[in-house]
Design a protein around this motif. Structure first.
Motif, PDB file in Angstrom:
ATOM      1  N   ARG A  89       0.941  -1.080   0.064  1.00 41.66           N
ATOM      2  CA  ARG A  89      -0.264   0.016  -0.085  1.00 41.66           C
ATOM      3  C   ARG A  89       0.705   1.274  -0.820  1.00 41.66           C
ATOM      4  O   ARG A  89       0.146   2.149  -0.477  1.00 41.66           O
ATOM      5  N   THR A  90       2.052   1.477   0.644  1.00 45.99           N
ATOM      6  CA  THR A  90       2.882   2.153  -0.023  1.00 45.99           C
ATOM      7  C   THR A  90       3.268   2.866  -0.514  1.00 45.99           C
ATOM      8  O   THR A  90       3.782   3.960  -1.178  1.00 45.99           O
ATOM      9  N   VAL A  91       3.593   1.255  -1.879  1.00 48.75           N
ATOM     10  CA  VAL A  91       4.397   1.194  -2.788  1.00 48.75           C
ATOM     11  C   VAL A  91       3.127   1.847  -3.586  1.00 48.75           C
ATOM     12  O   VAL A  91       3.145   2.845  -4.576  1.00 48.75           O
ATOM     13  N   ALA A  92       1.308   1.677  -3.546  1.00 48.58           N
ATOM     14  CA  ALA A  92       0.770   2.255  -4.451  1.00 48.58           C
ATOM     15  C   ALA A  92       0.132   3.313  -4.070  1.00 48.58           C
ATOM     16  O   ALA A  92      -0.149   3.891  -4.584  1.00 48.58           O
ATOM     17  N   THR A  93       0.402   3.961  -3.248  1.00 48.57           N
ATOM     18  CA  THR A  93       0.411   5.183  -3.041  1.00 48.57           C
ATOM     19  C   THR A  93       1.548   6.520  -3.477  1.00 48.57           C
ATOM     20  O   THR A  93       1.161   7.318  -4.121  1.00 48.57           O
ATOM     21  N   LEU A  94       2.843   6.042  -3.693  1.00 50.94           N
ATOM     22  CA  LEU A  94       3.693   6.005  -4.127  1.00 50.94           C
ATOM     23  C   LEU A  94       3.601   6.445  -5.668  1.00 50.94           C
ATOM     24  O   LEU A  94       3.402   7.972  -5.967  1.00 50.94           O
ATOM     25  N   ARG A  95       2.566   5.199  -6.066  1.00 54.88           N
ATOM     26  CA  ARG A  95       2.662   5.812  -8.202  1.00 54.88           C
ATOM     27  C   ARG A  95       1.797   6.412  -7.773  1.00 54.88           C
ATOM     28  O   ARG A  95       1.785   6.846  -9.212  1.00 54.88           O
ATOM     29  N   ALA A  96       0.630   6.801  -6.794  1.00 55.00           N
ATOM     30  CA  ALA A  96      -0.712   7.375  -7.248  1.00 55.00           C
ATOM     31  C   ALA A  96      -0.238   8.346  -7.137  1.00 55.00           C
ATOM     32  O   ALA A  96      -0.859   9.085  -7.792  1.00 55.00           O
ATOM     33  N   THR A  97       0.843   8.865  -6.437  1.00 56.77           N
ATOM     34  CA  THR A  97       1.348  11.014  -6.545  1.00 56.77           C
ATOM     35  C   THR A  97       2.387  10.822  -7.086  1.00 56.77           C
ATOM     36  O   THR A  97       3.406  11.801  -7.265  1.00 56.77           O
ATOM     37  N   THR A  98       2.827  10.322  -8.143  1.00 50.13           N
ATOM     38  CA  THR A  98       3.917  10.285  -9.321  1.00 50.13           C
ATOM     39  C   THR A  98       3.818  11.657  -9.687  1.00 50.13           C
ATOM     40  O   THR A  98       3.085  11.348 -10.141  1.00 50.13           O
TER      41      THR A  98
END
Length: 354
Positions: A89-98
């Motif tokens: 979920r941390t990785v997904a959040t980073l990708r969503a805010t790229t």
């Protein structure tokens, strides 16, 4: 030796993760924000073995920390564990805010969980390196600038290591790691190492910081300097200054640093490179040092100590025991030894043409 593996169900929620790891109420907001994150099919792959060592080295992570990170990587990627839940979920959040200046959910310290908790967010950053590199390619960022920017991560790990070495044997200290406001924007594609400065494009300003080991004071902090940084951030796929009312307000492009404290004039002559640099500012904003925290240090003190010594001492007495070997280090310490504090002022130029 008996090894206990903590597992959770596939449909686990934030409450189950907290209960399994023994996390307190201070972790509720963070974990519930992660629970609302949509996890895509890209996964949270982290390199292993020699590939992991190669990546950590390329990111300037000290060799002394790499084995501990490899151990943590193995634990956080274990399927069916709360660590895997947090990582994905941390990785997904980073990708969503790229490419966006979007704050990540604030994460309280996980120091009681050792290396796994300490390096969880760092490992999430490793998983999105290909995503950030793809954004850099879209922006036509050179490989040199791209890897220098990503290397900010390893430089901050090195600051932590020097801090631990500075407190002496037997001391118990967990240096604060500046993930939220410093490192994570690198892996969102919003902070870059440009001309020796760490520059972040915000929604309504450009924030510059002066990292340890660089003194790019041969540059003049004039409008040409500010506009060059502004033009770089115009490459972002989404307009970076969307918080500024177009045509009415300038975008501040400013450096937040101890070198902007008027007390610098007490230690460096007018023709010193630091004084020459700051003299080119269009505007000057003196906030004053502000109150010290429970460690006896202000944000300005910590900025000065990290820039001059490459470490963030646990408290003021520890800082005063540092041994200066350069003129800048001597100036930083003399000001503190006299009972004063350094201010963290933000000064620079206002960009109107955007």
């Amino acid at each position: 030796m008996l090894i206990v593996v903590m597992t959770i169900s596939e449909s686990a929620n934030a409450a189950e993760v907290r209960a399994t790891l023994g996390l307190g109420e201070e972790h509720r907001e963070w974990t519930e924000a992660l629970e609302r994150t949509l996890v895509g099919s890209a996964g949270a792959g982290i390199p292993t073995g020699k590939h992991l060592t190669s990546l950590l080295t390329q990111l300037k992570v000290p060799a002394e920390d790499q084995a501990e990170m490899a151990e943590a990587a193995q634990k956080v990627t274990e399927p069916g564990t709360p660590w895997r839940w947090l990582l994905e979920r941390t990785v997904a959040t980073l990708r969503a805010t790229t490419g966006l200046d979007t704050p990540m959910p604030s994460r309280p310290a996980l120091t009681e969980h050792g290396p796994t908790g300490r390096w969880l967010t760092l490992l999430a950053c490793l998983a999105v390196v290909p995503d950030v590199r793809a954004l850099h390619a879209t922006m036509k960022v050179s490989d040199e600038v791209s890897w220098a920017s990503l290397g900010i991560l390893g430089e901050k790990v090195a600051v932590r290591r020097r801090t631990l070495q500075g407190v002496g044997a037997g001391a118990v200290v967990e240096p604060p790691f500046p993930f939220d406001d410093y490192v994570l924007p690198v892996f969102q594609g919003r902070r870059y190492r440009l001309g020796g400065f760490d520059c972040r494009a915000s929604n309504d300003y450009i924030d510059l910081r002066l990292p340890y080991g660089t003194e790019p004071f041969g540059i003049r902090a004039d409008m040409a300097w500010a506009n060059e940084i502004h033009r770089f951030f115009c490459r972002l796929p989404r307009r970076y200054a969307n918080g500024v009312r177009f045509g009415y307000t300038g975008i501040p492009c400013y450096l937040g640093s101890w070198i902007n404290d008027p007390a610098v004039a007490d230690f460096f002559p007018e023709d010193h490179e630091i004084r020459r640099f700051t003299s080119a500012y269009h505007y000057f904003h003196d906030r004053g040092p502000g109150p010290a925290d429970k460690t006896g240090l202000t944000p300005g003190d910590r900025d000065a100590l990290e820039h001059a010594f490459g470490q963030s001492p646990a408290d003021r007495p520890t800082a005063l025991r540092l041994t200066p070997t350069t003129y800048v280090q001597q100036a930083v310490l003399e000001h503190l030894q006299a009972g004063n504090h350094w201010s963290l002022n933000y000064n620079g130029q206002a960009i109107w043409d955007y």
